[in-house]
Structures are given as structure tokens and as C-alpha cells.
Design an enzyme around this catalytic site. Structure first.
Site, PDB file in Angstrom:
ATOM      1  N   GLY A  31       0.844  -1.185   0.000  1.00 13.50           N
ATOM      2  CA  GLY A  31       0.000   0.000   0.000  1.00 13.50           C
ATOM      3  C   GLY A  31       0.875   1.230   0.000  1.00 13.50           C
ATOM      4  CD  GLN A  36       3.900   5.569   2.647  1.00  8.81           C
ATOM      5  OE1 GLN A  36       2.851   5.056   2.314  1.00  8.81           O
ATOM      6  NE2 GLN A  36       5.007   4.864   2.796  1.00  8.81           N
ATOM      7  CB  CYS A  84       7.047   1.496   6.302  1.00  6.97           C
ATOM      8  SG  CYS A  84       6.306   3.033   5.736  1.00  6.97           S
ATOM      9  CG  LEU A  85       6.693   1.254   0.041  1.00  2.80           C
ATOM     10  CD1 LEU A  85       5.796   1.785  -1.054  1.00  2.80           C
ATOM     11  CD2 LEU A  85       7.676   0.238  -0.508  1.00  2.80           C
ATOM     12  CG  HIS A 126       1.429   0.185   7.391  1.00  4.06           C
ATOM     13  ND1 HIS A 126       2.581  -0.262   8.007  1.00  4.06           N
ATOM     14  CD2 HIS A 126       1.831   1.107   6.468  1.00  4.06           C
ATOM     15  CE1 HIS A 126       3.625   0.371   7.482  1.00  4.06           C
ATOM     16  NE2 HIS A 126       3.198   1.199   6.535  1.00  4.06           N
ATOM     17  CD  GLU A 127      -0.259   1.838   3.261  1.00  3.25           C
ATOM     18  OE1 GLU A 127       0.110   3.028   3.190  1.00  3.25           O
ATOM     19  OE2 GLU A 127       0.531   0.876   3.220  1.00  3.25           O
ATOM     20  CG  HIS A 130       1.753   6.063   6.100  1.00 10.61           C
ATOM     21  ND1 HIS A 130       3.012   6.489   6.470  1.00 10.61           N
ATOM     22  CD2 HIS A 130       1.911   4.784   5.683  1.00 10.61           C
ATOM     23  CE1 HIS A 130       3.894   5.510   6.281  1.00 10.61           C
ATOM     24  NE2 HIS A 130       3.250   4.453   5.806  1.00 10.61           N
TER      25      HIS A 130
HETATM   26 ZN    ZN Z   1       4.113   2.666   5.380  1.00 11.98          ZN
END
Ligand code: ZN
Length: 173
Positions: A31, A36, A84-85, A126-127, A130
Site C-alpha cells: 500500500g 508518503q 514500510c516504503l 498501516h496506511e 500514515h
Molecule cells: Zn508505510
């Protein structure tokens, strides 16, 4: 920030959503959320399709989530090993609710109201975090669980795969 319907339907916002999907796919993320990539809008995307970054994750169809409100439907928690990216080469264990309700809009501004369970529910949480400025590492209680990706693959992946299979068997996703 909430996204208005006019803003959402503008060509620039539609292009932004397409770019966000492309960025997620290019990075092999499960995701991605607008903050981000430096955009303070309440938009995130979830999509898992035979993901090489998370080979044990169940597939989840592409879902664009706008202005979400998440409600926990269970008092239970499961332990999820997340990455996480935005945080290269770090993973850790945290608690997630296995059953959540999401009220939101789709990319056209139409209302959506659905329930997500299991591992996929963890991805949505998680998303959503953010959008609220929370990173997974803020929620990691056992600091010993922090690992790099190569440590994870060597030491934890087999156990995590088993626990994920148990969650998927129980919740169906
Ligand atoms: Zn993340």
C-alpha cells in the site's frame, strides 16, 4: 486534509492517484499513502498481487481509499510483522485489529462502506496511520523485534509465514 468532491474529480487529482498507484507498484508496496509522497491529503491505496516484497501476504484487490474513517470491530489483536516504503530496511512486530470497518469514498467520490479482516486489515491500518502521522515503528512495543530485511528473511520469515497462514485460515484474508 480531507479531499473535497470537486478536488477529487479534478484531472490533477485523478492524475495524482494514477501516479500513486504506479509508485506503489514500482516499489512493490502492499500500500501507499499520499503523505508518503509529500501530499497531505487523506488518500491511500492498498493492493497486493503476488507481492515479491511480502511473499506470504494474501492478495488484496486494488482499493483507492479517500477520507477514511476506520472502526475496530474486534477487541482481539494479532501480531503483524510490518515494513514500510518510507523506512527502508527495517521491520518490526506490532499489534493490529483483525476486523475493521472502513467508511470512505472511492476515487470518484462515491461512498464505500466495507469490512476488512485478517492480514489485509493490518495493511489498511498501516496506511491509515500514515494519514495521521503515525509510522509502524511508533507502534512497535518489543524493540527486539526490529530487524533488517535480510535478518528478517534469514531468521523470521518462516515463522511469520506460519503465523500469517493461521490468521488467513481464521479470517479468510
Ligand atoms: Zn508505510
Amino acid at each position: 486534509m480531507e479531499v473535497t468532491r470537486e478536488e477529487l474529480q479534478s484531472p490533477s487529482m485523478q492524475q495524482f492517484i494514477d501516479d500513486l498507484i504506479e509508485t506503489k507498484r514500482y516499489a512493490n508496496g502492499a500500500g501507499i499513502a499520499a503523505p508518503q509522497v509529500g501530499v497531505s491529503k487523506r488518500i491511500f491505496i492498498v493492493e497486493v498481487e503476488n507481492n515479491p516484497r511480502y511473499p506470504y501476504k494474501p492478495n488484496a484487490p486494488l482499493t483507492v481509499v479517500v477520507n477514511p474513517k476506520i472502526t475496530f470491530l474486534s477487541d482481539e489483536r494479532f501480531q503483524n510483522y510490518e515494513g514500510c516504503l518510507s523506512i527502508p530496511d527495517l521491520r518490526g512486530v506490532l499489534d493490529r485489529c483483525p476486523e475493521i470497518r472502513i467508511e470512505c469514498q472511492d476515487r470518484q467520490g462515491e461512498r464505500m462502506d466495507f469490512v476488512v479482516k485478517g492480514i489485509t486489515a493490518g495493511t489498511f491500518q498501516h496506511e491509515d496511520d500514515h494519514l495521521n502521522g503515525i509510522l509502524f515503528l511508533d507502534r512497535v512495543t518489543d524493540k527486539h523485534s526490529f530487524s533488517t530485511w535480510s535478518e528478517f528473511e534469514e531468521r523470521y520469515q518462516d515463522d511469520v509465514r506460519k503465523s500469517v497462514e493461521a490468521i488467513v485460515a481464521r479470517y479468510g484474508s
